[in-house]
Design a protein around this motif. Structure first.
Motif, PDB file in Angstrom:
ATOM      1  N   PRO A 277       0.829  -1.210   0.000  1.00 53.74           N
ATOM      2  CA  PRO A 277       0.000   0.000   0.000  1.00 53.74           C
ATOM      3  C   PRO A 277       0.856   1.250   0.000  1.00 53.74           C
ATOM      4  CG  PRO A 277       0.080  -0.969   2.193  1.00 53.74           C
ATOM      5  CD  PRO A 277       0.808  -1.915   1.287  1.00 53.74           C
ATOM      6  N   ASP A 278       0.273   2.342  -0.429  1.00 52.57           N
ATOM      7  CA  ASP A 278       0.990   3.608  -0.359  1.00 52.57           C
ATOM      8  C   ASP A 278       0.919   4.155   1.069  1.00 52.57           C
ATOM      9  OD1 ASP A 278      -1.507   4.799   0.012  1.00 52.57           O
ATOM     10  OD2 ASP A 278      -1.691   5.424  -2.076  1.00 52.57           O
ATOM     11  N   GLY A 279       1.427   5.347   1.261  1.00 48.76           N
ATOM     12  CA  GLY A 279       1.502   5.907   2.602  1.00 48.76           C
ATOM     13  C   GLY A 279       0.165   6.100   3.280  1.00 48.76           C
ATOM     14  N   SER A 280      -0.907   6.156   2.490  1.00 56.83           N
ATOM     15  CA  SER A 280      -2.239   6.317   3.074  1.00 56.83           C
ATOM     16  C   SER A 280      -2.989   4.999   3.186  1.00 56.83           C
ATOM     17  CB  SER A 280      -3.057   7.306   2.232  1.00 56.83           C
ATOM     18  OG  SER A 280      -3.221   6.809   0.903  1.00 56.83           O
ATOM     19  N   GLY A 281      -2.299   3.892   2.871  1.00 53.27           N
ATOM     20  CA  GLY A 281      -2.914   2.577   3.004  1.00 53.27           C
ATOM     21  C   GLY A 281      -3.737   2.146   1.809  1.00 53.27           C
ATOM     22  N   LYS A 282      -3.551   2.798   0.646  1.00 55.84           N
ATOM     23  CA  LYS A 282      -4.312   2.435  -0.532  1.00 55.84           C
ATOM     24  C   LYS A 282      -3.496   1.534  -1.454  1.00 55.84           C
ATOM     25  CE  LYS A 282      -7.320   6.494  -0.665  1.00 55.84           C
ATOM     26  NZ  LYS A 282      -7.799   7.652  -1.469  1.00 55.84           N
ATOM     27  N   LEU A 283      -4.180   0.556  -2.060  1.00 56.61           N
ATOM     28  CA  LEU A 283      -3.563  -0.353  -3.024  1.00 56.61           C
ATOM     29  C   LEU A 283      -3.931   0.090  -4.428  1.00 56.61           C
ATOM     30  CD1 LEU A 283      -4.492  -3.313  -0.816  1.00 56.61           C
ATOM     31  CD2 LEU A 283      -2.144  -2.950  -1.575  1.00 56.61           C
ATOM     32  N   LYS A 284      -3.076  -0.256  -5.397  1.00 59.29           N
ATOM     33  CA  LYS A 284      -3.211   0.329  -6.725  1.00 59.29           C
ATOM     34  C   LYS A 284      -4.323  -0.291  -7.566  1.00 59.29           C
ATOM     35  CE  LYS A 284       0.211  -2.585  -9.113  1.00 59.29           C
ATOM     36  NZ  LYS A 284      -0.660  -3.001 -10.234  1.00 59.29           N
ATOM     37  N   ASP A 285      -4.816  -1.473  -7.172  1.00 63.05           N
ATOM     38  CA  ASP A 285      -5.815  -2.162  -7.993  1.00 63.05           C
ATOM     39  C   ASP A 285      -7.153  -2.299  -7.274  1.00 63.05           C
ATOM     40  OD1 ASP A 285      -4.341  -2.705 -10.349  1.00 63.05           O
ATOM     41  OD2 ASP A 285      -3.304  -4.355  -9.341  1.00 63.05           O
ATOM     42  N   GLU A 286      -8.180  -2.545  -8.074  1.00 61.90           N
ATOM     43  CA  GLU A 286      -9.487  -2.904  -7.559  1.00 61.90           C
ATOM     44  C   GLU A 286      -9.400  -4.311  -6.959  1.00 61.90           C
ATOM     45  OE1 GLU A 286     -13.487  -4.642  -7.713  1.00 61.90           O
ATOM     46  OE2 GLU A 286     -11.755  -5.253  -8.922  1.00 61.90           O
ATOM     47  N   ARG A 287     -10.319  -4.652  -6.066  1.00 65.60           N
ATOM     48  CA  ARG A 287     -10.183  -5.882  -5.283  1.00 65.60           C
ATOM     49  C   ARG A 287     -10.081  -7.130  -6.154  1.00 65.60           C
ATOM     50  NH1 ARG A 287     -13.006 -10.037  -3.295  1.00 65.60           N
ATOM     51  NH2 ARG A 287     -14.914  -9.380  -4.331  1.00 65.60           N
ATOM     52  N   LEU A 288     -10.958  -7.295  -7.138  1.00 62.65           N
ATOM     53  CA  LEU A 288     -10.928  -8.513  -7.947  1.00 62.65           C
ATOM     54  C   LEU A 288      -9.657  -8.590  -8.792  1.00 62.65           C
ATOM     55  CD1 LEU A 288     -14.611  -9.062  -9.163  1.00 62.65           C
ATOM     56  CD2 LEU A 288     -13.489  -9.794  -7.051  1.00 62.65           C
ATOM     57  N   VAL A 289      -9.205  -7.459  -9.293  1.00 63.60           N
ATOM     58  CA  VAL A 289      -7.958  -7.440 -10.069  1.00 63.60           C
ATOM     59  C   VAL A 289      -6.788  -7.800  -9.163  1.00 63.60           C
ATOM     60  CG1 VAL A 289      -6.416  -6.005 -11.451  1.00 63.60           C
ATOM     61  CG2 VAL A 289      -8.892  -5.774 -11.705  1.00 63.60           C
ATOM     62  N   HIS A 290      -6.811  -7.325  -7.947  1.00 60.58           N
ATOM     63  CA  HIS A 290      -5.780  -7.685  -6.968  1.00 60.58           C
ATOM     64  C   HIS A 290      -5.736  -9.195  -6.768  1.00 60.58           C
ATOM     65  CE1 HIS A 290      -3.366  -7.389  -3.233  1.00 60.58           C
ATOM     66  NE2 HIS A 290      -4.140  -8.389  -2.824  1.00 60.58           N
ATOM     67  N   GLN A 291      -6.893  -9.840  -6.655  1.00 59.87           N
ATOM     68  CA  GLN A 291      -6.927 -11.288  -6.461  1.00 59.87           C
ATOM     69  C   GLN A 291      -6.359 -12.023  -7.672  1.00 59.87           C
ATOM     70  OE1 GLN A 291      -7.494 -12.524  -3.622  1.00 59.87           O
ATOM     71  NE2 GLN A 291      -8.390 -10.736  -2.620  1.00 59.87           N
ATOM     72  N   LEU A 292      -6.648 -11.544  -8.857  1.00 61.65           N
ATOM     73  CA  LEU A 292      -6.096 -12.158 -10.063  1.00 61.65           C
ATOM     74  C   LEU A 292      -4.581 -12.005 -10.127  1.00 61.65           C
ATOM     75  CD1 LEU A 292      -8.851 -11.000 -12.524  1.00 61.65           C
ATOM     76  CD2 LEU A 292      -8.064 -13.362 -12.339  1.00 61.65           C
ATOM     77  N   ALA A 293      -4.078 -10.873  -9.670  1.00 60.10           N
ATOM     78  CA  ALA A 293      -2.639 -10.617  -9.732  1.00 60.10           C
ATOM     79  C   ALA A 293      -1.859 -11.440  -8.711  1.00 60.10           C
ATOM     80  CB  ALA A 293      -2.369  -9.133  -9.505  1.00 60.10           C
ATOM     81  N   THR A 294      -2.513 -11.884  -7.664  1.00 60.93           N
ATOM     82  CA  THR A 294      -1.802 -12.543  -6.569  1.00 60.93           C
ATOM     83  C   THR A 294      -2.094 -14.039  -6.455  1.00 60.93           C
ATOM     84  OG1 THR A 294      -3.614 -11.912  -5.070  1.00 60.93           O
ATOM     85  CG2 THR A 294      -1.710 -10.432  -5.186  1.00 60.93           C
ATOM     86  N   THR A 295      -2.788 -14.606  -7.449  1.00 61.63           N
ATOM     87  CA  THR A 295      -3.265 -15.985  -7.323  1.00 61.63           C
ATOM     88  C   THR A 295      -3.028 -16.767  -8.609  1.00 61.63           C
ATOM     89  OG1 THR A 295      -5.002 -15.140  -5.860  1.00 61.63           O
ATOM     90  CG2 THR A 295      -5.233 -17.394  -6.624  1.00 61.63           C
ATOM     91  N   CYS A 296      -2.765 -18.073  -8.451  1.00 60.90           N
ATOM     92  CA  CYS A 296      -2.570 -18.978  -9.594  1.00 60.90           C
ATOM     93  C   CYS A 296      -3.495 -20.185  -9.498  1.00 60.90           C
ATOM     94  CB  CYS A 296      -1.131 -19.493  -9.631  1.00 60.90           C
ATOM     95  SG  CYS A 296       0.070 -18.379 -10.355  1.00 60.90           S
ATOM     96  N   ASN A 297      -3.913 -20.674 -10.665  1.00 61.77           N
ATOM     97  CA  ASN A 297      -4.584 -21.970 -10.773  1.00 61.77           C
ATOM     98  C   ASN A 297      -3.577 -23.027 -11.193  1.00 61.77           C
ATOM     99  OD1 ASN A 297      -7.021 -20.796 -10.163  1.00 61.77           O
ATOM    100  ND2 ASN A 297      -7.966 -21.165 -12.168  1.00 61.77           N
ATOM    101  N   PHE A 298      -3.975 -24.300 -11.034  1.00 57.60           N
ATOM    102  CA  PHE A 298      -3.155 -25.387 -11.553  1.00 57.60           C
ATOM    103  C   PHE A 298      -4.034 -26.614 -11.803  1.00 57.60           C
ATOM    104  CE2 PHE A 298      -2.502 -24.716  -6.977  1.00 57.60           C
ATOM    105  CZ  PHE A 298      -3.093 -25.861  -6.435  1.00 57.60           C
ATOM    106  N   ALA A 299      -3.612 -27.433 -12.762  1.00 55.69           N
ATOM    107  CA  ALA A 299      -4.292 -28.689 -13.118  1.00 55.69           C
ATOM    108  C   ALA A 299      -5.796 -28.513 -13.306  1.00 55.69           C
ATOM    109  CB  ALA A 299      -4.011 -29.753 -12.054  1.00 55.69           C
TER     110      ALA A 299
END
Length: 376
Positions: A277-299
Motif C-alpha cells: 500500500p501507499d503511505g495512506s494505506g491504498k492499493l493500486k488495484d481494484e479488489r478482484l484485479v488484486h486477487q487475479l494478480a496474486t493468485t494462480c490456478n493449476f491442473a
C-alpha cells in the motif's frame, strides 16, 4: 475494512482498494457469473455432491482411528498405514469440507455450515482462529506482507520479496518441504494460542469476554481432539508409546504437507504480485484485479485431483468468489478466463500441479537469493 498494525509504517493502517480501476471488469464478471447461475438453475451453495465428499473424507479420517483403538491390530505397519490414511482424510476434510463450511458456502442452511465448520476442530485446530486468519486476513489482503498471515512466515522462511532476508533463506527451497509437513503440528499445539493473542492486539477479537470464550473453546476442542486421536491409542493398544507418537506425527506430516503445497503453490509463484500500500494505506488495484494478480490456478483439467483437494486448484475462482461453493469453480473458470482476456488482465494457470509445484520451488529459491523489493 478493519484496521491492522503494520511494522512497516509503525501505525495502525486501514487498507483499501481502488474502486475506480477496472470497475467495468468487475461489474461484467459478476454479472456473467450471476447469469450462469440463473441460467443453470444453480445457487451458490453446495449440493448432494458435497454430502458424498463429506462422507468419504470423514470416513477416511475417522475409520482408521477407530480401527487403531478398537480392533486390536498387532503389526507396526498396520499402525502406520492406518494413521497415514487418516492423515489423507484429515487433509481432505480441511480442503473439501471445512473450507467451504467456514466460508458459508457448504449449504444455504446456516446451522449446517456451522456444524460442518466444527470439523476444523475435529482435526485439531480452531475454526474461529482459522476464519480470522483465512477469511479476513488472507482473502482481504492476499500477498500483502504483514497483513496476509499465509505469507507471514517464521524467520527461517521468506515468502515475500518485501520480507527481511537472512542467510538461511538461500537454502529454503531445500528445507521448506520439511516445515510444510510440520505445519499442522504447530497448528494443533501452539499456533492457535499465538494467533489468538495476536488477533486480540490487532483488534480482531473485540473484548476480554470474547477472548476468554475463544480461549476456552480452543482448549476444550484440543483436549477432545488429543483424547481420541492420541490418548485412546496409547491406552487401548499394545504398541509402545513412542511408536504411536511417531505414527501420529507421520499422520500430521502427510496432512501438513498436502495442505501447505496446495495453498502456498497458489500464491508464492513467479507470476504472482506482492503489492504494497501507499503511505495512506491504498492499493493500486481494484479488489478482484488484486486477487487475479496474486493468485494462480493449476491442473484445471484434472477432475480427480480437483475433487480430492476441494476444487482448490481453481484458486483464482475461489479468491474472486469465496461466497460460492467449490463445486461450481470448474464451470466458472472459463467465464473468468474469457472475461480477463477481453479486458487484458492476466490469468495465471498451470496445466499440471507438478509444473506449478516446480515453479513454486523456483520462486522459493529466488526469494532466498535476492532482496527483490518489487511493488507489483
Amino acid at each position: 475494512m478493519p484496521y491492522y498494525h503494520s511494522k512497516k509504517f509503525n501505525v495502525i493502517k486501514k487498507l483499501s482498494f481502488k474502486k475506480s480501476t477496472n470497475a467495468d471488469f468487475s461489474t461484467t464478471l459478476k454479472y456473467r457469473v450471476a447469469v450462469y447461475l440463473n441460467a443453470t438453475g444453480k445457487d451458490r451453495f453446495g449440493n448432494r455432491a458435497m454430502l458424498l465428499k463429506t462422507t468419504v473424507m470423514l470416513s477416511l479420517y475417522f475409520i482408521p482411528l477407530v480401527i487403531i483403538s478398537f480392533c486390536s491390530i498387532s503389526q507396526i505397519w498396520q499402525l502406520f498405514v492406518l494413521f497415514l490414511i487418516s492423515g489423507f482424510g484429515m487433509a481432505g476434510v480441511g480442503m473439501g469440507v471445512m473450507h467451504d463450511a467456514l466460508h458459508g458456502t457448504y449449504s444455504k442452511n446456516k446451522s449446517l455450515n456451522k456444524w460442518m465448520g466444527y470439523t476444523m476442530n475435529l482435526i485439531g485446530a480452531s475454526d474461529e482462529i482459522w476464519k480470522l486468519q483465512h477469511n479476513v486476513l488472507h482473502h482481504s489482503f492476499t500477498n500483502i506482507e504483514e497483513h496476509d498471515d499465509d505469507i507471514n512466515a517464521p524467520f527461517f522462511l521468506r515468502f515475500s520479496p518485501h520480507a527481511k532476508k537472512n542467510r538461511l533463506h538461500s537454502y529454503q527451497h531445500y528445507y521448506v518441504w520439511l516445515f510444510y509437513g510440520l505445519s499442522t503440528i504447530s497448528w494443533i499445539t501452539s499456533k492457535d494460542f499465538v494467533r489468538l493473542n495476536r488477533y486480540t492486539k490487532l483488534g480482531l477479537v473485540k473484548s476480554k469476554s470474547e477472548y476468554r470464550r475463544i480461549l476456552f473453546k480452543i482448549i476444550f476442542w484440543k483436549v477432545f481432539y488429543f483424547s481420541y486421536v492420541l490418548i485412546l491409542p496409547l491406552l487401548l493398544t499394545s504398541f509402545n508409546a513412542w511408536l504411536i507418537i511417531i505414527a501420529f506425527l507421520s499422520m500430521h506430516f502427510i496432512t501438513g504437507f498436502c495442505l501447505s503445497v496446495v495453498f502456498q503453490t497458489a500464491h508464492v509463484m513467479p507470476e504472482t504480485s506482492y503489492p504494497i500500500p501507499d503511505g495512506s494505506g491504498k492499493l493500486k488495484d481494484e479488489r478482484l484485479v488484486h486477487q487475479l494478480a496474486t493468485t494462480c490456478n493449476f491442473a484445471p483439467r484434472n477432475k480427480v485431483f480437483s475433487w480430492l483437494i476441494g476444487g482448490l486448484n481453481f484458486q483464482i475462482e475461489h479468491h474472486l468468489f469465496p461466497h460460492i461453493c467449490h463445486i461450481h469453480y470448474k464451470n466458472l473458470a472459463p467465464i473468468v478466463k474469457q472475461t480477463t482476456e477481453e479486458f487484458g488482465i492476466p490469468y495465471h494457470s498451470y496445466s499440471s500441479f507438478f509444473s506449478a509445484l516446480k515453479s513454486h520451488a523456483q520462486m522459493l529459491r529466488k526469494l532466498g537469493s535476492t532482496s527483490l523489493q518489487s511493488t507489483t
